[in-house]
Design a protein around this motif. Structure first.
Motif, PDB file in Angstrom:
ATOM      1  N   TYR A   1     -22.188 -74.311 -78.922  1.00 20.23           N
ATOM      2  CA  TYR A   1     -21.881 -75.711 -78.650  1.00 20.23           C
ATOM      3  C   TYR A   1     -23.134 -76.574 -78.759  1.00 20.23           C
ATOM      4  CZ  TYR A   1     -17.476 -73.845 -76.892  1.00 20.23           C
ATOM      5  OH  TYR A   1     -16.263 -73.208 -76.779  1.00 20.23           O
TER       6      TYR A   1
ATOM      7  N   LYS B   1     -13.537 -82.488 -81.073  1.00 19.91           N
ATOM      8  CA  LYS B   1     -12.688 -81.873 -80.049  1.00 19.91           C
ATOM      9  C   LYS B   1     -13.405 -80.764 -79.301  1.00 19.91           C
ATOM     10  CE  LYS B   1      -9.368 -79.176 -81.466  1.00 19.91           C
ATOM     11  NZ  LYS B   1      -8.095 -78.697 -82.063  1.00 19.91           N
ATOM     12  N   ARG B   2     -14.181 -79.960 -79.991  1.00 20.04           N
ATOM     13  CA  ARG B   2     -14.828 -78.802 -79.367  1.00 20.04           C
ATOM     14  C   ARG B   2     -15.946 -79.200 -78.402  1.00 20.04           C
ATOM     15  NH1 ARG B   2     -16.812 -74.533 -83.539  1.00 20.04           N
ATOM     16  NH2 ARG B   2     -17.030 -73.328 -81.614  1.00 20.04           N
TER      17      ARG B   2
ATOM     18  N   ARG C   1     -15.866 -82.220 -76.526  1.00 18.89           N
ATOM     19  CA  ARG C   1     -15.460 -83.294 -75.621  1.00 18.89           C
ATOM     20  C   ARG C   1     -15.728 -82.964 -74.156  1.00 18.89           C
ATOM     21  NH1 ARG C   1     -10.074 -84.682 -78.942  1.00 18.89           N
ATOM     22  NH2 ARG C   1     -11.115 -85.796 -80.623  1.00 18.89           N
TER      23      ARG C   1
ATOM     24  N   GLU D   1     -18.032 -76.218 -71.402  1.00 19.06           N
ATOM     25  CA  GLU D   1     -17.251 -75.761 -72.549  1.00 19.06           C
ATOM     26  C   GLU D   1     -16.833 -74.296 -72.408  1.00 19.06           C
ATOM     27  OE1 GLU D   1     -15.893 -77.410 -74.723  1.00 19.06           O
ATOM     28  OE2 GLU D   1     -16.928 -79.324 -74.751  1.00 19.06           O
ATOM     29  N   ASN D   2     -17.656 -73.503 -71.745  1.00 20.38           N
ATOM     30  CA  ASN D   2     -17.299 -72.098 -71.525  1.00 20.38           C
ATOM     31  C   ASN D   2     -16.398 -71.920 -70.309  1.00 20.38           C
ATOM     32  OD1 ASN D   2     -18.684 -70.930 -73.697  1.00 20.38           O
ATOM     33  ND2 ASN D   2     -20.616 -70.963 -72.598  1.00 20.38           N
TER      34      ASN D   2
ATOM     35  N   GLU E   1      -8.815 -87.758 -71.964  1.00 25.55           N
ATOM     36  CA  GLU E   1      -8.375 -86.479 -72.515  1.00 25.55           C
ATOM     37  C   GLU E   1      -6.879 -86.239 -72.324  1.00 25.55           C
ATOM     38  OE1 GLU E   1     -10.691 -83.307 -70.982  1.00 25.55           O
ATOM     39  OE2 GLU E   1     -12.567 -84.034 -71.825  1.00 25.55           O
TER      40      GLU E   1
ATOM     41  N   LYS F   1      -9.532 -77.434 -72.264  1.00 24.90           N
ATOM     42  CA  LYS F   1     -10.642 -77.059 -73.144  1.00 24.90           C
ATOM     43  C   LYS F   1     -10.178 -76.868 -74.591  1.00 24.90           C
ATOM     44  CE  LYS F   1     -12.323 -72.899 -72.713  1.00 24.90           C
ATOM     45  NZ  LYS F   1     -13.031 -71.728 -72.184  1.00 24.90           N
ATOM     46  N   ASN F   2     -10.860 -77.530 -75.529  1.00 26.56           N
ATOM     47  CA  ASN F   2     -10.605 -77.401 -76.971  1.00 26.56           C
ATOM     48  C   ASN F   2      -9.167 -77.744 -77.367  1.00 26.56           C
ATOM     49  OD1 ASN F   2     -13.251 -76.552 -77.359  1.00 26.56           O
ATOM     50  ND2 ASN F   2     -12.738 -74.393 -77.153  1.00 26.56           N
ATOM     51  N   GLN F   3      -8.544 -78.669 -76.659  1.00 22.13           N
ATOM     52  CA  GLN F   3      -7.171 -79.039 -76.977  1.00 22.13           C
ATOM     53  C   GLN F   3      -7.068 -80.545 -77.255  1.00 22.13           C
ATOM     54  OE1 GLN F   3      -3.820 -76.897 -75.071  1.00 22.13           O
ATOM     55  NE2 GLN F   3      -5.255 -76.539 -73.422  1.00 22.13           N
ATOM     56  N   THR F   4      -6.152 -80.891 -78.175  1.00 16.96           N
ATOM     57  CA  THR F   4      -5.898 -82.306 -78.449  1.00 16.96           C
ATOM     58  C   THR F   4      -4.996 -82.874 -77.350  1.00 16.96           C
ATOM     59  OG1 THR F   4      -3.924 -81.842 -79.761  1.00 16.96           O
ATOM     60  CG2 THR F   4      -6.034 -81.865 -80.923  1.00 16.96           C
TER      61      THR F   4
END
Length: 502
Positions: free
Chosen positions: A4, A153-154, A156, A334-335, A398, A461-464
């Protein structure tokens, strides 16, 4: 985590946008919250001097405190009005233009602050604080909206945390500049209060070089070419067609749908749980007990043997702890994921509040207990900054589609400012009546929010936005179906019992 960071480092313009939007954005909010503590004795003295010069009357201590309290609280009134106007302004003029114009409020407020001592006018401080509030209210609404729409996205989750990081940085800067060795002096305090104008100038001269929000350009303006150009500037010259397609997919779902009002958001059952999540998390952000912990930190430092003149220097450690924890949240979000950070943060804070109540109760009986209280305070602030404080602010951006974002930020920021004002009014009464047992009240709120997040909020996480909406539907359609089944079974059991009896 390294992947990231590598992705972020590949986008230097995005990094510049984070700093430009943050230093003139939520930094101002954090600075205004902490700076008044250092300036309060000088403001009270000037209030008395003003009345002596004008009316030949010397005010009593409670009268000076009342005027000072109004100067502090008028910031919240300005903040609320700024939040109320942000929704309309961002839709009509765009994110970037609103942020740029917002700096003039901070600059005008700073000029009033700097001149207030020279003309001996405490009213200028009140007007300046009101303008600072307007500036901060707009910033709290627009900054997360702009920066999240400029971010892949990754990233955000990571970039969204910077909103709270700049709040913590602002608080720490206010504490640091307010010490006696810097601007916390009878001659320097007007410049301390006017420091917001300096950071506003930084943003005013850097932000014009950055693009408008790509999502705003495509979804609100319908300008695909400008959107793709902005994406190339922000994310580099790689192929961004997938990101554009995601935006177009959202645009297709919003075809012929205008930006919704707050009342329409409340009435729409399809986003009911997203709205409930925003309301609960923003209310409990103010009711988490963070203000109480800061309030008692000075008492704990005194009990630990810190001399009165060194208290402000020691309190810098607490501000630095908040800033460091916020940076840690930036690195791990992010993790770990936002749901996990919210749940663990509130659950851990509830446990710490229980132990902190016990240690404060035992302080007069056990000589080394203040040190335990101090450790618990540092842990509480770390959990708050690395959890709820770090991830709550960007949630409206988000969880909601473009047509609802402005209304969602309007609700979130209104709750934030109203909560800040009410806690400021009610908290002193709670302390007077309950002393440190007030932590038990905040404990209940923290435990309640942890339970709510665990059972009702999906991972983002990692979602639109559309994927998150689908997760909400999946999670709550099951619970609603289960409750309907239980209700039906209950009715059948009642009927069977009635038939058996008669």
């Amino acid at each position: 985590m390294l992947q990231y960071f590598a992705l972020l480092l590949d986008s230097p313009v995005l990094i510049a946008a984070i700093f430009a939007i943050g230093i003139g954005g939520t930094f101002q909010y954090g600075f205004c919250i902490s700076v008044m503590t250092s300036a309060s004795p000088f403001i009270k003295t000037m209030v008395n001097e003003t009345f002596l010069q004008r009316y030949n009357v010397s005010l009593e201590e409670w009268q000076r405190s009342l005027i000072w309290s109004f100067a502090v609280s008028i910031f919240c009134i300005g903040g609320l009005l700024g939040s109320l106007s942000a929704s309309l302004l961002t839709v009509k003029f765009g994110r970037k233009r609103c942020v740029l114009c917002n700096n003039f409020l901070a600059i005008l407020g700073a000029v009033l602050m700097i001149l207030s001592q020279r003309v001996t006018s405490f009213e200028m401080i009140m007007v300046g604080r009101f303008l600072y509030g307007l500036n901060a209210g707009l910033s709290l609404s627009i900054q997360p909206l702009y920066i999240l729409e400029c971010t892949p996205k990754r990233l955000r989750g990571m970039v969204g945390v910077t909103v709270a990081t700049f709040v913590s940085f602002g608080k720490f800067s206010g504490q640091l500049l307010g010490i006696r060795e810097l601007l916390g002096t009878p001659e320097g305090w007007p410049w301390l209060l006017g420091f917001n104008g300096f950071t506003a100038f930084i943003q005013l001269f850097t932000l014009p070089f950055l693009p408008e929000s790509p999502k705003f350009l495509l979804l609100n303006r319908g300008d695909r070419q400008a959107c793709e150009k902005a994406l190339r500037r922000l994310w580099g010259s790689k192929d961004h067609s997938a990101a554009v397609e995601e935006m177009l997919e959202e645009k297709a779902s919003l075809q012929d749908i205008r930006s919704h009002s707050v009342m329409e958001l409340f009435r729409d059952r399809t986003v009911r749980w997203q709205l409930i999540t925003i309301v609960v998390t923003f209310i409990l952000l103010q009711l988490s007990g963070i203000n109480a912990v800061y309030f008692y930190s000075f008492d704990v430092l005194r009990a630990a043997g810190i001399q009165e003149e060194q208290l402000r220097h020691s309190a810098l450690g607490i501000g630095l702890c908040e800033l460091t924890a916020s940076l840690a949240c930036f690195m791990i979000v992010e993790n770990a994921g936002k749901k996990a950070l919210l749940f663990r943060g509130y659950a851990g804070m509830a446990v710490i509040l229980l132990f902190l109540t016990i240690t404060l109760y035992l302080e007069s009986r056990v000589s080394w207990m203040p040190y335990c209280s101090l450790v618990l305070i540092f842990l509480f602030i770390s959990l708050f900054s690395c959890g709820p404080g770090g991830v709550t602010s960007p949630l409206p951006g988000e969880l909601f589609m473009q047509s609802y974002k402005s209304a969602a930020y309007f609700i979130a920021c209104t709750i934030n400012w109203a909560g800040l004002f009410l806690v400021g009014m009610v908290f002193p009464i709670m302390v007077e009546k309950m002393d440190y047992f007030c932590f038990l009240v905040f404990l209940v709120f923290c435990a309640g929010c942890a339970s709510f997040v665990w059972f009702n909020v999906p991972e983002t996480k990692n979602q639109t936005v559309l994927e998150i909406a689908a997760e909400f539907r999946k999670m709550h359609s099951k619970s609603e179906e289960k409750s309907r089944k239980e209700h039906k079974e209950q009715k059948v059991n009642i009927v069977n019992l009635y038939e058996t009896k008669f």
